[in-house]
Design a protein around this motif. Structure first.
Motif, mmCIF file in Angstrom:
data_model
loop_
_atom_site.group_PDB
_atom_site.id
_atom_site.type_symbol
_atom_site.label_atom_id
_atom_site.label_comp_id
_atom_site.label_asym_id
_atom_site.label_seq_id
_atom_site.Cartn_x
_atom_site.Cartn_y
_atom_site.Cartn_z
ATOM 1 N N CYS A 104 11.242 18.210 19.538
ATOM 2 C CA CYS A 104 12.440 17.929 19.130
ATOM 3 C C CYS A 104 13.012 17.923 18.425
ATOM 4 O O CYS A 104 13.441 18.734 17.037
ATOM 5 N N ALA A 105 12.626 16.848 16.721
ATOM 6 C CA ALA A 105 12.681 16.780 16.162
ATOM 7 C C ALA A 105 11.913 17.910 15.052
ATOM 8 O O ALA A 105 12.333 18.472 13.822
ATOM 9 N N GLY A 106 10.896 18.379 15.627
ATOM 10 C CA GLY A 106 10.243 19.332 14.833
ATOM 11 C C GLY A 106 10.662 20.596 14.418
ATOM 12 O O GLY A 106 10.530 21.044 14.201
ATOM 13 N N LEU A 107 11.445 20.421 15.857
ATOM 14 C CA LEU A 107 12.154 21.946 16.291
ATOM 15 C C LEU A 107 13.800 22.027 15.383
ATOM 16 O O LEU A 107 14.791 23.161 15.814
ATOM 17 N N GLN A 108 13.901 20.787 15.370
ATOM 18 C CA GLN A 108 15.606 20.406 14.508
ATOM 19 C C GLN A 108 16.060 21.155 15.552
ATOM 20 O O GLN A 108 18.181 21.418 15.459
ATOM 21 N N VAL A 109 15.745 20.161 16.584
ATOM 22 C CA VAL A 109 17.175 20.179 17.677
ATOM 23 C C VAL A 109 17.526 18.408 17.791
ATOM 24 O O VAL A 109 16.535 17.392 17.805
ATOM 25 N N ALA A 110 19.151 18.620 17.830
ATOM 26 C CA ALA A 110 19.924 17.663 17.962
ATOM 27 C C ALA A 110 19.774 17.168 18.893
ATOM 28 O O ALA A 110 19.834 15.599 18.977
ATOM 29 N N THR A 111 20.270 18.029 20.254
ATOM 30 C CA THR A 111 21.243 17.324 20.798
ATOM 31 C C THR A 111 19.417 16.837 21.893
ATOM 32 O O THR A 111 18.268 17.084 22.229
#
Ligand code: FO1
Length: 309
Positions: free
Chosen positions: A122-129
């Motif tokens: 998620c960090a790599g995909l810039q997903v904060a939720t």
């Protein structure tokens, strides 16, 4: 404990679309998505988590919305070469999608938990939720058919969901993760997404400690059945063979029973739902605008009911 969280329970496509809307309206530190991992499989030696993938890619705006799984603009060169070698090609991993499964498998082999691996992806995909796998342990959704027992993806993809389902069961004594239990302990409102109750939500609810934590918290479900239809997936047939009932929003309400305090259904489907709080609205999510509009209406409804601020 101060209960501040909206905890969202979800499977793949439909569930991820509503999560996309919720993630635009609820701050990342007040929202957690608990995602089914009963569909996971090892394919080409790699750990694939279809519902986690769909959730991550949808929230990152890189999902292939038309196909319903994988990445947009994907190519399948590796698959063509697997076929050339005579390898298993019934389950398609795209070239860029492969990177997700390679890194997930590598990090799992190094000893990281699925929760930690998902956080890194998620960090790599810039997903904060926060996207929380329901468990760090294997829990496999198994489908009993007249011809024998199949793993969920074999039944769904290789057999195209054609063999009638006699029973759904979960192999493995998986436990909910501590992050999942902590999110539920902090839940002010639990929303069950418009996912298949038998194979997407039930795996989450069967984990020890989950159902207990839902008691005393408002639980609002969004119906995956719209005017008697279940979209592309196998839910309509499952309601008939497993639930011995017709596909309707009312059948979904009866399936969840006492667990639910409120429901959001398609406008016109409110009839006979045995709950005091039922909202009829537009629930089909063909575009991101629809996802956002449904999420906004759901949150307004939750505020009107005093479940959310
Ligand atoms: N669904 C298919 O119908 N065919 C496939 O080849 C396929 C591959 C696939 C690869 C990665 C992934 O994350 C999902 C994939 N899916 C495929 C979707 C998956 O079977 C279902 O969407 C979910 O398991 C249903 O919840």
């Amino acid at each position: 404990m101060t209960r501040t969280q909206l905890v969202y329970l979800s499977g793949g496509v439909g569930g991820a679309r509503l999560a996309h809307g919720l993630a635009r309206l609820v701050a990342a530190d007040r929202l957690s998505c608990i995602v089914n991992t009963g569909d996971d499989l090892v394919h080409w030696g790699l750990h694939v988590s279809p519902d986690l993938d769909t959730m991550m890619y949808t929230l990152a705006d890189v999902a292939d919305v038309e196909r319903g799984w994988g990445l947009t603009g994907e190519t399948f060169e590796a698959l063509a070469w697997v076929k050339r070698y005579g390898g298993p090609s019934w389950f398609a991993l795209g070239d860029r999608d492969l990177a997700t499964h390679i890194m997930r498998s590598e990090w799992l082999r190094d000893g990281a938990s699925l929760t930690e691996v998902t956080r890194r992806l998620c960090a790599g995909l810039q997903v904060a939720t926060p996207i929380l796998p329901m468990s760090d342990e294997r829990c496999e959704t198994m489908i009993d058919t007249d011809g024998g027992t199949l793993g969920f993806q074999h039944w769904l993809v290789a057999e195209r969901a054609l063999p009638p389902v006699r029973r759904v069961w979960f192999r493995g004594a998986a436990r909910a993760t501590s992050s999942v239990l902590a999110a539920l302990d902090a839940a002010r409102l639990v929303v069950i997404g418009p996912s298949n109750p038998y194979v997407s939500i039930e795996p989450i609810l069967t984990l020890p400690g989950v159902r207990e934590r839902l008691r005393g918290v408002p639980v609002l479900a969004v119906s995956p059945i719209v005017h008697g239809r279940a979209g592309k997936g196998p839910l309509a047939a499952m309601l008939e063979t497993l639930g011995r009932t017709e596909p309707s929003a009312r059948s979904i309400a009866s399936h969840y029973g006492e667990l639910l305090t409120a429901m959001v259904v398609e406008r016109g489907d409110e009839k006979d739902i045995p709950l005091r709080a039922v909202l009829g609205t537009d629930t089909l999510m063909h575009t991101r605008q629809h996802s956002r509009a449904l999420a906004a209406r759901l949150l307004e409804f939750a505020v009107e009911l005093g479940y959310w601020t």
